[in-house]
Motif scaffolding. Structure first.
Motif, short mmCIF file in Angstrom:
data_model
loop_
_atom_site.label_atom_id
_atom_site.label_comp_id
_atom_site.label_asym_id
_atom_site.label_seq_id
_atom_site.Cartn_x
_atom_site.Cartn_y
_atom_site.Cartn_z
N THR A 89 0.85 -1.18 0.00
CA THR A 89 0.00 0.00 0.00
C THR A 89 0.89 1.24 0.00
OG1 THR A 89 -1.69 -1.17 1.30
CG2 THR A 89 -1.89 1.21 1.14
N TRP A 90 0.81 2.01 -1.08
CA TRP A 90 1.58 3.24 -1.21
C TRP A 90 0.64 4.43 -1.11
CZ3 TRP A 90 4.94 2.43 -6.28
CH2 TRP A 90 5.72 1.26 -6.14
N LEU A 91 1.20 5.56 -0.71
CA LEU A 91 0.48 6.83 -0.76
C LEU A 91 1.19 7.72 -1.76
CD1 LEU A 91 -1.58 8.94 0.43
CD2 LEU A 91 0.26 9.61 1.99
N PHE A 92 0.44 8.23 -2.74
CA PHE A 92 1.01 9.16 -3.71
C PHE A 92 0.16 10.41 -3.71
CE2 PHE A 92 2.01 10.91 -7.93
CZ PHE A 92 3.39 10.86 -7.88
N THR A 93 0.75 11.51 -3.27
CA THR A 93 -0.04 12.73 -3.16
C THR A 93 0.86 13.95 -3.33
OG1 THR A 93 -1.70 13.87 -1.79
CG2 THR A 93 0.17 12.88 -0.63
N THR A 94 0.29 15.09 -3.09
CA THR A 94 0.95 16.37 -3.35
C THR A 94 1.54 16.95 -2.06
OG1 THR A 94 -1.00 17.73 -2.86
CG2 THR A 94 -0.84 16.78 -5.07
N ALA A 95 2.03 18.18 -2.18
CA ALA A 95 2.55 18.90 -1.02
C ALA A 95 1.49 19.09 0.05
CB ALA A 95 3.10 20.25 -1.47
N SER A 96 0.23 18.86 -0.28
CA SER A 96 -0.84 18.97 0.71
C SER A 96 -0.63 17.98 1.86
CB SER A 96 -2.21 18.76 0.06
OG SER A 96 -2.31 17.46 -0.50
N HIS A 97 0.22 16.98 1.65
CA HIS A 97 0.52 16.02 2.72
C HIS A 97 0.97 16.74 3.98
CE1 HIS A 97 1.73 12.19 4.46
NE2 HIS A 97 2.89 12.75 4.80
N VAL A 98 1.80 17.77 3.81
CA VAL A 98 2.25 18.55 4.97
C VAL A 98 1.52 19.88 5.08
CG1 VAL A 98 4.55 17.52 5.15
CG2 VAL A 98 4.19 19.47 3.63
N ASN A 99 0.94 20.35 3.99
CA ASN A 99 0.29 21.66 4.01
C ASN A 99 -1.11 21.64 4.63
OD1 ASN A 99 2.48 22.85 2.79
ND2 ASN A 99 1.63 22.77 0.72
#
Length: 325
Positions: A89-99
């Motif tokens: 299981t991978w997570l692929f996302t944007t800078a919103s991960h920390v924002n």
């Protein structure tokens, strides 16, 4: 008879019980889920579509994209944090991960501690600030002047707090000292539709989406948020060039696993991503999307995410301290 560790290991092998080392050696033995915590059709999906064939060939198992949208990426991200760190299981996302966390008190995960940081795979050249043709401004200076003449009248589309449509807008408001109303949307597609319909005045959107509508005359590009211009829209200046010195915000796309993933597995995944983003065909696709492959190594990415998290918290404090509208 005394049962030694070697006897137990042999017995486990005979019964088909996988030890951690054997499980890693056999990985991957089934398809890999890549959770994207945003609606289908967005930039993460496009990036995965470009790299998936090469990554699949390298790892020997297909990547299956699973969109788990909701709450600005919180739902899908929290889901991955609870999964086993076995590489499936991978997570692929944007800078919103920390924002997103600094703007959402309901976040149930730690974007740093609850994940294994694999790679910053891709980044763009910044978002394009686009306006509806009815807005009487041809450049950022005129847009700021208009906002100052009529405080609170202009609106911007917000595809989620902490997203690449929200952070640049709030930073612009703070740096320029203007009052522009945030209109919330569930995603980029919905926000873009309302901008094209004239129901909202402006939007910070990916350059590939902006390009199509700007070239067709449906939208006007005011500025780019990155530190340098993009060759797809060479005539459009950066925000820094347009009167906001030091303004530099790009959107980046990263890959994470749940916390505790084995280092050897992490390195193998990183190597596959690095190979994929360096492929000439993939680079050509990225070029048309206003993207560039990075494939930052895991250790460097871990430090990068921590630094970006601190920056997001600072922006969050600044925004949250401003008068609400």
């Amino acid at each position: 008879m005394q049962i030694t560790r070697r006897h137990w290991m042999l017995g486990a092998a005979g019964l088909g019980l996988a030890t951690p080392a054997r499980a890693q050696a056999d990985w991957p033995s089934r398809p890999i889920r890549v959770v994207v915590p945003s609606p289908p059709g967005g930039p993460p999906d496009l990036i995965l579509r470009a790299i998936a064939p090469r990554v699949t060939a390298l790892l020997g198992q297909p990547l299956v994209t699973e969109n788990r949208a909701g709450a600005g990426g919180v739902i899908g991200t929290a889901y991955v944090a609870r999964q086993p760190a076995d590489g499936y299981t991978w997570l692929f996302t944007t800078a919103s991960h920390v924002n997103t966390p600094p703007f959402n008190p309901n976040v149930t995960f730690d974007p740093i501690g609850d994940f294994t940081h694999v790679t910053l795979a891709v980044q763009n050249f910044g978002q394009a600030l686009v306006v509806h043709p009815s807005v009487q401004a041809n450049n950022l200076e005129e847009l700021i002047a208009l906002a100052k003449r009529e405080p609170g009248r202009l609106t911007y589309a917000n595809a989620g707090n902490g997203t690449a449509s929200h952070i640049p807008a709030e930073l612009m408001k703070s740096m320029a000292g203007i009052d522009v109303l945030s209109i919330p949307y569930r995603g980029v597609a919905e926000a873009a539709a309302d901008l094209l319909g004239g129901r909202v005045d402006m939007f910070f959107v990916g350059t590939n989406i902006a390009l199509e509508h700007v070239r067709a005359g449906r939208l006007r590009a005011i500025a780019l948020t990155g530190a340098r211009r993009w060759k797809g829209l060479p005539e459009v200046p950066t925000m820094a060039e347009s009167g906001l010195p030091g303004f530099a915000v790009v959107n980046w796309f990263g890959l994470w696993l749940p916390a505790g993933a084995p280092p050897a597995l992490v390195q193998r995944i990183h190597a596959a991503i690095a190979t994929a983003v360096a492929e000439p065909e993939v680079r050509a696709q990225f070029d048309t999307l206003g993207l560039e492959g990075i494939a930052m190594p895991p250790a460097e990415f871990t430090a990068f995410v921590a630094a970006q998290g601190r920056l997001a918290e600072e922006i969050g404090r600044r925004v949250n301290a401003a008068p609400a509208r």
